[in-house]
Design a protein around this motif. Structure first.
Motif, short mmCIF file in Angstrom:
data_model
loop_
_atom_site.label_atom_id
_atom_site.label_comp_id
_atom_site.label_asym_id
_atom_site.label_seq_id
_atom_site.Cartn_x
_atom_site.Cartn_y
_atom_site.Cartn_z
N ASN A 85 8.24 5.64 23.68
CA ASN A 85 8.48 4.68 24.75
C ASN A 85 8.64 3.31 24.10
N THR A 86 9.47 2.45 24.67
CA THR A 86 9.71 1.14 24.08
C THR A 86 8.84 0.07 24.72
N GLY A 87 8.76 -1.07 24.05
CA GLY A 87 8.01 -2.21 24.56
C GLY A 87 6.61 -2.32 24.00
N TYR A 88 6.38 -1.84 22.78
CA TYR A 88 5.03 -1.87 22.20
C TYR A 88 5.05 -2.47 20.80
N ASP A 89 3.97 -3.19 20.49
CA ASP A 89 3.68 -3.57 19.11
C ASP A 89 2.66 -2.56 18.61
N MET A 90 2.87 -2.04 17.40
CA MET A 90 1.98 -1.03 16.85
C MET A 90 1.58 -1.40 15.43
N LEU A 91 0.44 -0.89 15.04
CA LEU A 91 -0.06 -1.10 13.69
C LEU A 91 -0.65 0.22 13.23
N LEU A 92 -0.08 0.80 12.19
CA LEU A 92 -0.55 2.07 11.66
C LEU A 92 -1.39 1.80 10.41
N LEU A 93 -2.69 2.06 10.54
CA LEU A 93 -3.62 1.83 9.44
C LEU A 93 -3.99 3.19 8.85
N VAL A 94 -3.67 3.37 7.57
CA VAL A 94 -3.89 4.64 6.89
C VAL A 94 -4.94 4.46 5.80
N TYR A 95 -5.84 5.43 5.69
CA TYR A 95 -6.90 5.39 4.69
C TYR A 95 -6.56 6.30 3.52
N PRO A 96 -7.11 6.01 2.33
CA PRO A 96 -6.83 6.85 1.16
C PRO A 96 -7.30 8.28 1.39
N GLY A 97 -6.58 9.19 0.78
CA GLY A 97 -6.94 10.60 0.90
C GLY A 97 -5.71 11.47 0.79
N ASN A 98 -5.58 12.42 1.68
CA ASN A 98 -4.45 13.34 1.68
C ASN A 98 -3.17 12.58 2.03
N ASP A 99 -2.43 12.15 1.04
CA ASP A 99 -1.27 11.30 1.27
C ASP A 99 0.01 12.06 0.92
N SER A 100 0.68 12.57 1.94
CA SER A 100 1.97 13.21 1.77
C SER A 100 2.81 12.91 2.99
N PHE A 101 4.10 13.08 2.87
CA PHE A 101 4.99 12.78 3.99
C PHE A 101 4.70 13.71 5.16
N HIS A 102 4.46 14.97 4.90
CA HIS A 102 4.19 15.93 5.97
C HIS A 102 2.91 15.55 6.73
N SER A 103 1.85 15.22 5.99
CA SER A 103 0.60 14.85 6.67
C SER A 103 0.76 13.55 7.44
N ARG A 104 1.55 12.60 6.92
CA ARG A 104 1.77 11.34 7.63
C ARG A 104 2.52 11.56 8.94
N CYS A 105 3.51 12.45 8.93
CA CYS A 105 4.24 12.77 10.16
C CYS A 105 3.31 13.40 11.19
N GLU A 106 2.45 14.32 10.75
CA GLU A 106 1.50 14.94 11.67
C GLU A 106 0.53 13.92 12.23
N GLN A 107 0.03 13.02 11.37
CA GLN A 107 -0.88 11.98 11.83
C GLN A 107 -0.21 11.08 12.86
N PHE A 108 1.01 10.62 12.56
CA PHE A 108 1.70 9.69 13.45
C PHE A 108 2.01 10.36 14.79
#
Length: 120
Positions: A85-108
């Motif tokens: 949905n449009t009309g939002y300001d967002m901030l994605l804060l990620v912590y160290p750990g399991n860092d991969s593109f696949h896991s980031r997509c699942e998290q988001f």
């Protein structure tokens, strides 16, 4: 991750939050949802576009790790931005750990579902 997602081109300047005051406003007054390893702060911006920032907590690895983590976050956003949905300001804060593109997509994706930002 949904296999029907397509890359949507650029992550333009208008979609970035650079002003420190806007980032502080998100931290202080924004709504927050979290999953293991990540938090999403969001607030309505009254515009017809979404804006997003990808800060990292202090002490997040080396410069290479920080840059790679932000790259994963930007790409995950690009995959999902047409489904938000449009009309939002967002901030994605990620912590160290399991860092991969696949896991980031699942998290988001999970964070956006929890926040109610994904279109039905």
């Amino acid at each position: 991750m949904d296999t029907g997602l397509l890359k949507t081109g650029r992550f333009g300047r208008k979609e970035r939050i650079k002003c420190p005051a806007d980032i502080q406003r998100l931290f202080k007054t924004g709504k927050k949802v979290s999953v293991q390893g990540a938090k999403l702060f969001y607030i309505s911006n009254g515009q017809d576009i979404n804006r997003i920032a990808f800060p990292l907590p202090r002490g997040y690895g080396s410069a290479v790790q920080r840059n790679q983590s932000k790259r994963y976050s930007r790409e995950a956003y690009r995959f999902f931005k047409t489904h938000l949905n449009t009309g939002y300001d967002m901030l994605l804060l990620v912590y160290p750990g399991n860092d991969s593109f696949h896991s980031r997509c699942e998290q988001f994706e999970t964070l956006c579902k929890k926040a109610g930002l994904l279109r039905e």
